[in-house]
Design a protein around this motif. Sequence first.
Motif, mmCIF file in Angstrom:
data_model
loop_
_atom_site.group_PDB
_atom_site.id
_atom_site.type_symbol
_atom_site.label_atom_id
_atom_site.label_comp_id
_atom_site.label_asym_id
_atom_site.label_seq_id
_atom_site.Cartn_x
_atom_site.Cartn_y
_atom_site.Cartn_z
ATOM 1 N N ARG A 141 -10.878 -7.895 7.332
ATOM 2 C CA ARG A 141 -11.933 -8.859 6.991
ATOM 3 C C ARG A 141 -11.621 -9.633 5.707
ATOM 4 O O ARG A 141 -11.655 -10.868 5.715
ATOM 5 N N PRO A 142 -11.317 -8.965 4.585
ATOM 6 C CA PRO A 142 -11.029 -9.745 3.367
ATOM 7 C C PRO A 142 -9.795 -10.647 3.514
ATOM 8 O O PRO A 142 -9.771 -11.768 2.996
ATOM 9 N N MET A 143 -8.796 -10.162 4.255
ATOM 10 C CA MET A 143 -7.585 -10.965 4.441
ATOM 11 C C MET A 143 -7.898 -12.235 5.238
ATOM 12 O O MET A 143 -7.514 -13.339 4.845
ATOM 13 N N GLN B 162 -17.399 -9.326 15.507
ATOM 14 C CA GLN B 162 -18.339 -9.808 14.491
ATOM 15 C C GLN B 162 -17.621 -10.703 13.480
ATOM 16 O O GLN B 162 -18.159 -11.716 13.054
ATOM 17 N N LEU B 163 -16.405 -10.339 13.133
ATOM 18 C CA LEU B 163 -15.614 -11.147 12.212
ATOM 19 C C LEU B 163 -15.354 -12.542 12.788
ATOM 20 O O LEU B 163 -15.481 -13.547 12.085
ATOM 21 N N CYS B 164 -15.034 -12.611 14.061
ATOM 22 C CA CYS B 164 -14.811 -13.906 14.716
ATOM 23 C C CYS B 164 -16.079 -14.758 14.676
ATOM 24 O O CYS B 164 -16.010 -15.963 14.411
ATOM 25 N N ILE B 165 -17.215 -14.136 14.916
ATOM 26 C CA ILE B 165 -18.486 -14.859 14.864
ATOM 27 C C ILE B 165 -18.762 -15.337 13.443
ATOM 28 O O ILE B 165 -19.080 -16.506 13.216
ATOM 29 N N ASP B 166 -18.623 -14.438 12.470
ATOM 30 C CA ASP B 166 -18.925 -14.771 11.075
ATOM 31 C C ASP B 166 -18.033 -15.888 10.542
ATOM 32 O O ASP B 166 -18.498 -16.775 9.823
#
Length: 158
Positions: free
Chosen positions: A9-11, A52-56
């Motif tokens: 996520r941070p990357m 969720q990362l893709c959505i965010d």
Amino acid sequence: KALSLYEIRPMLTRLKAEHNIQEFVIDYASKVTAPGKDETEQSSNVSRELKQLCIDLEISGTMIASVNKQGMDNKSVLSKSNVRGSGQQIHDADLILQLTTFPEKYGMEYGIQPIDYPRCVALNISAGRELEEHLEGGFIPYMREQNKTSFIELTKKS
């Protein structure tokens, strides 16, 4: 090198901010480590977090998985169960792409001579949560061009 789910996520957030990335590919799914009591729970945590990362971040994500030994030994049978690892990743996938040998039974329809079968592949496309195929035959056929590394899409002969 294995990558922790919590490092991703941070990357990707940084890459989105600095370079406005629109998509990412993780090669390979088994290299992402995640918490969980077993492979199914770990796989579920990875797919849930990456979705969720893709959505965010409003980006597309692709995870590459290899086939298991059974999938390698039996090239003529296409099965989602041949994907290595937990079946959870197949269930969670929005789209599944499997590159296989060309199904020779369709050779005549595409005008392919048996001598050319080794140059042909099939890109099989299916949805993760259902078995229904969305393409005629469920695949797109390609043939490697003579003396090149590129492929051309094949069309049915009339």
